[in-house]
Design an enzyme around this catalytic site. Sequence first.
Site, PDB file in Angstrom:
ATOM      1  CG  ASP A  19      -2.845  -0.558  13.853  1.00 54.78           C
ATOM      2  OD1 ASP A  19      -2.565  -0.430  15.052  1.00 54.78           O
ATOM      3  OD2 ASP A  19      -2.027  -0.398  12.930  1.00 54.78           O
ATOM      4  CG  LEU A  20      -3.920   3.336   8.417  1.00 53.18           C
ATOM      5  CD1 LEU A  20      -2.398   3.232   8.363  1.00 53.18           C
ATOM      6  CD2 LEU A  20      -4.481   3.231   7.016  1.00 53.18           C
ATOM      7  CE  LYS A  22      -7.030   3.907  19.947  1.00 55.06           C
ATOM      8  NZ  LYS A  22      -7.762   3.123  20.888  1.00 55.06           N
ATOM      9  NE  ARG A  49     -17.057  -6.372  10.347  1.00 52.09           N
ATOM     10  CZ  ARG A  49     -16.290  -7.449  10.305  1.00 52.09           C
ATOM     11  NH1 ARG A  49     -16.713  -8.517   9.709  1.00 52.09           N
ATOM     12  NH2 ARG A  49     -15.102  -7.460  10.870  1.00 52.09           N
ATOM     13  CG  ASP A 180       4.800   4.250  -1.107  1.00 51.85           C
ATOM     14  OD1 ASP A 180       5.325   4.587  -0.029  1.00 51.85           O
ATOM     15  OD2 ASP A 180       5.294   3.391  -1.848  1.00 51.85           O
ATOM     16  CG  HIS A 181       3.724   5.434   5.062  1.00 51.78           C
ATOM     17  ND1 HIS A 181       3.605   4.085   4.925  1.00 51.78           N
ATOM     18  CD2 HIS A 181       4.739   5.626   5.936  1.00 51.78           C
ATOM     19  CE1 HIS A 181       4.515   3.497   5.684  1.00 51.78           C
ATOM     20  NE2 HIS A 181       5.222   4.403   6.315  1.00 51.78           N
ATOM     21  CE  LYS A 185       8.540   6.935   6.109  1.00 50.02           C
ATOM     22  NZ  LYS A 185       8.202   7.013   7.520  1.00 50.02           N
ATOM     23  CG  HIS A 243       7.196   1.703   1.614  1.00 52.91           C
ATOM     24  ND1 HIS A 243       6.077   2.409   1.269  1.00 52.91           N
ATOM     25  CD2 HIS A 243       6.820   0.910   2.650  1.00 52.91           C
ATOM     26  CE1 HIS A 243       5.065   2.044   2.057  1.00 52.91           C
ATOM     27  NE2 HIS A 243       5.493   1.136   2.897  1.00 52.91           N
TER      28      HIS A 243
HETATM   29  N1  NDP Z   1      -1.834  -0.530  10.292  1.00 55.48           N
HETATM   30  C1  NDP Z   1      -0.828  -0.022   9.615  1.00 55.48           C
HETATM   31  O1  NDP Z   1       0.182   0.460  10.158  1.00 55.48           O
HETATM   32  C2  NDP Z   1      -0.888   0.008   8.128  1.00 55.48           C
HETATM   33  C3  NDP Z   1      -1.993  -0.452   7.443  1.00 55.48           C
HETATM   34  N2  NDP Z   1      -2.052  -0.379   6.085  1.00 55.48           N
HETATM   35  C4  NDP Z   1      -3.225  -0.846   5.353  1.00 55.48           C
HETATM   36  O2  NDP Z   1      -4.392  -0.196   5.838  1.00 55.48           O
HETATM   37  C5  NDP Z   1      -5.512  -1.053   5.773  1.00 55.48           C
HETATM   38  C6  NDP Z   1      -6.134  -1.184   7.169  1.00 55.48           C
HETATM   39  O3  NDP Z   1      -5.164  -1.723   8.051  1.00 55.48           O
HETATM   40  P1  NDP Z   1      -5.411  -1.813   9.627  1.00 55.48           P
HETATM   41  O4  NDP Z   1      -6.085  -0.587  10.132  1.00 55.48           O
HETATM   42  O5  NDP Z   1      -4.115  -2.218  10.195  1.00 55.48           O
HETATM   43  O6  NDP Z   1      -6.437  -3.038   9.728  1.00 55.48           O
HETATM   44  P2  NDP Z   1      -7.329  -3.456  10.981  1.00 55.48           P
HETATM   45  O7  NDP Z   1      -7.551  -4.922  10.843  1.00 55.48           O
HETATM   46  O8  NDP Z   1      -6.834  -2.900  12.242  1.00 55.48           O
HETATM   47  O9  NDP Z   1      -8.720  -2.727  10.679  1.00 55.48           O
HETATM   48  C7  NDP Z   1      -9.652  -3.202   9.733  1.00 55.48           C
HETATM   49  C8  NDP Z   1     -10.915  -2.356   9.813  1.00 55.48           C
HETATM   50  O10 NDP Z   1     -11.872  -2.850   8.877  1.00 55.48           O
HETATM   51  C9  NDP Z   1     -13.146  -2.978   9.535  1.00 55.48           C
HETATM   52  N3  NDP Z   1     -13.901  -4.024   8.839  1.00 55.48           N
HETATM   53  C10 NDP Z   1     -13.533  -5.312   8.617  1.00 55.48           C
HETATM   54  N4  NDP Z   1     -14.488  -5.950   7.910  1.00 55.48           N
HETATM   55  C11 NDP Z   1     -15.472  -5.038   7.660  1.00 55.48           C
HETATM   56  C12 NDP Z   1     -16.708  -5.083   6.963  1.00 55.48           C
HETATM   57  N5  NDP Z   1     -17.178  -6.184   6.358  1.00 55.48           N
HETATM   58  N6  NDP Z   1     -17.449  -3.952   6.900  1.00 55.48           N
HETATM   59  C13 NDP Z   1     -17.018  -2.815   7.500  1.00 55.48           C
HETATM   60  N7  NDP Z   1     -15.873  -2.719   8.177  1.00 55.48           N
HETATM   61  C14 NDP Z   1     -15.101  -3.817   8.251  1.00 55.48           C
HETATM   62  C15 NDP Z   1     -12.774  -3.320  10.966  1.00 55.48           C
HETATM   63  O11 NDP Z   1     -13.747  -2.960  11.892  1.00 55.48           O
HETATM   64  P3  NDP Z   1     -14.940  -3.906  12.423  1.00 55.48           P
HETATM   65  O12 NDP Z   1     -14.296  -5.173  12.849  1.00 55.48           O
HETATM   66  O13 NDP Z   1     -15.543  -3.103  13.535  1.00 55.48           O
HETATM   67  O14 NDP Z   1     -15.852  -4.070  11.274  1.00 55.48           O
HETATM   68  C16 NDP Z   1     -11.594  -2.368  11.166  1.00 55.48           C
HETATM   69  O15 NDP Z   1     -12.058  -1.074  11.442  1.00 55.48           O
HETATM   70  C17 NDP Z   1      -4.977  -2.361   5.187  1.00 55.48           C
HETATM   71  O16 NDP Z   1      -5.130  -2.306   3.791  1.00 55.48           O
HETATM   72  C18 NDP Z   1      -3.492  -2.332   5.527  1.00 55.48           C
HETATM   73  O17 NDP Z   1      -2.727  -3.099   4.641  1.00 55.48           O
HETATM   74  C19 NDP Z   1      -1.033   0.190   5.370  1.00 55.48           C
HETATM   75  C20 NDP Z   1       0.100   0.669   5.987  1.00 55.48           C
HETATM   76  C21 NDP Z   1       0.285   0.587   7.412  1.00 55.48           C
HETATM   77  O1  LIG Z   2       4.011   0.075   4.972  1.00 58.93           O
HETATM   78  C1  LIG Z   2       4.621  -0.375   5.932  1.00 58.93           C
HETATM   79  O2  LIG Z   2       5.533   0.407   6.521  1.00 58.93           O
HETATM   80  C2  LIG Z   2       5.943   0.154   7.847  1.00 58.93           C
HETATM   81  C3  LIG Z   2       7.227   0.946   8.032  1.00 58.93           C
HETATM   82  O3  LIG Z   2       6.914   2.301   7.907  1.00 58.93           O
HETATM   83  P1  LIG Z   2       7.792   3.397   8.656  1.00 58.93           P
HETATM   84  O4  LIG Z   2       7.192   4.680   8.238  1.00 58.93           O
HETATM   85  O5  LIG Z   2       7.678   3.116  10.118  1.00 58.93           O
HETATM   86  O6  LIG Z   2       9.191   3.185   8.178  1.00 58.93           O
HETATM   87  C4  LIG Z   2       6.157  -1.309   8.113  1.00 58.93           C
HETATM   88  O7  LIG Z   2       6.366  -1.510   9.491  1.00 58.93           O
HETATM   89  C5  LIG Z   2       4.939  -2.076   7.704  1.00 58.93           C
HETATM   90  O8  LIG Z   2       5.182  -3.478   7.852  1.00 58.93           O
HETATM   91  C6  LIG Z   2       4.554  -1.785   6.282  1.00 58.93           C
HETATM   92  O9  LIG Z   2       3.278  -2.341   6.011  1.00 58.93           O
END
Ligand code: NDP
Ligand SMILES: O=C1O[C@H](COP(=O)(O)O)[C@@H](O)[C@H](O)[C@H]1O
Length: 495
Positions: A19-20, A22, A49, A180-181, A185, A243
Amino acid sequence: MTNLHTPKAVIVIFGATGDLAKRKLFPSIYKLYKSGKIGEDFAVVGLARRPWTNDVFRTNVKESLQNALSIEDDAEEFTSHFYYHSFDVTQAESYTELNGLLTDLESTYETGGNRIFYLAMAPEYFGSIAHRLEQNGLKNSGGWTRLVIEKPFGHDLKSAKELNKEIRVAFDEDQIYRIDHYLGKEMVQNIEVIRFANGIFEHLWNNRSISNVQITSSEELGVEDRARYYDHSGAARDMVQNHMLQMVALLAMEPPIKLTTDEIRSEKVKALRALRQLDPEEVDEYFVRGQYGKGIMKGNEVAGYREEAEELHDSNTETFVAGKVMIDNYRWAGVPFYIRTGKRMAEKCTKIVVEFKDIPMNLYYKEEAEKHPNLLVINIQPNEGITLYLNAKKSGMGSMAEPIQLSYTNNGVSGMNTPEAYEKLLFDCMIGDTTNFTHWDEVAHSWAFIDTILNRWEAVKADFPNYDSGSMGPEAANELLEKDGFHWWDVEKDK
Ligand SMILES: NC(=O)C1=CN([C@@H]2O[C@H](COP(=O)(O)OP(=O)(O)OC[C@H]3O[C@@H](n4cnc5c(N)ncnc54)[C@H](OP(=O)(O)O)[C@@H]3O)[C@@H](O)[C@H]2O)C=CC1
Ligand SMILES: O=C1O[C@H](COP(=O)(O)O)[C@@H](O)[C@H](O)[C@H]1O
């Protein structure tokens, strides 16, 4: 257009199907490309993976740009820099193959061996990835190597220390970029400038003139599809430890003697060191937790936290935190910094309100009328700008006063600025500027402060849910200020 001063590197994204990557990383890299901040000498290697090909990956990247930005006809050219490598981070042999791929790309794109390893994955993998990168020689590339780590950095002080130790075996502190995003900002970065570039504020920025400071970061979103992560985290770990306390540090720090990374950090660390550590029995006096129940958001009924996923049905996790943070130093003694953050609140808005002390006698308001203190409001998002609330004479006869506002809106950036924040931070990482990343000392002090609160909350079950979706949190959050003679100022985005 390649320019000699643009940084060049191969960016390796661990968790590139997630998710992050993308929602935030691909659009940010595209914006750096569009603005000419990076030239043609870069490549992005996506790792995860699932067995994708380069083509599937590139299509995914294009989709992410379409969702986040309006892309132009250079999308094909841009995504040709993206490569996918199916990779399991737990498999040692994956790392040797990866090294081969990176070496090939370095010769194609002439990136001089500069490598960014961006860990956009679950934190339990951070330590072992860092270790394996070192063990398998991925840091010996002839250029610089940097490790970008997403939050959460640990689950508490103990686990954060362990994680830091693991990472530090492989990487030096100056190679580690803890993101720390909020520090990317625009208006968070502006806090320092507003404070230290304006005599009118800096001279008043202390307990003689300021009565209290309020920082609100409210979200409309609920837990969405992050229940597994969020229920182990909660609002204190997800938002406050990082944050919110970073914003407190920027508001409270002393002026740095120079605008260098070390000097700024050292002042932030001093402010965090001065946070009043609470005794367990004081936690309820200083902090309020909440969890959202069902409610109405924009005319639609929405579910409560416990109904959002099966595993949440008896959850004791907080989705809201309000707290009174005291900074026990010469400048701030006696001035509460109130913080408030939560999910499913009335509005998405991050705002800082600095409330100045009232003058001893106000002759210009009728006795029964509420006097309006001077406020400095820093709008972080969605609108960006500052508003100064003053009192001025009501037009016409008489000499009564009324509150007026002097506003500055930053029109340069539109809408939610998270991609913008990632864009800046990614670029800072490419040029080796760690100023807007969190140093280990900041992380450690923040965890030490949060741990006491979390320990208390873990020991005592809460009476949840205690606020409706679409509200501004539980009533106890209002009482927290009322007992000190204050109230929360409105955070509606247009005020
Ligand atoms: N999403 C957000 O808005 C935010 C996320 N974060 C942080 O960013 C990080 C990622 O979050 P997010 O993108 O949401 O997580 P997701 O669960 O969406 O993505 C996790 C990724 O890790 C891959 N993955 C999992 N296990 C393995 C493995 N053993 N080997 C290789 N790849 C692996 C998955 O792909 P596959 O299954 O294909 O292996 C996938 O690409 C986390 O630390 C989260 O706390 C921080 C702030 C905001
Ligand atoms: O780090 C995080 O921040 C978002 C909020 O970020 P913002 O830039 O939209 O204010 C929060 O939704 C999420 O839970 C947290 O992990």
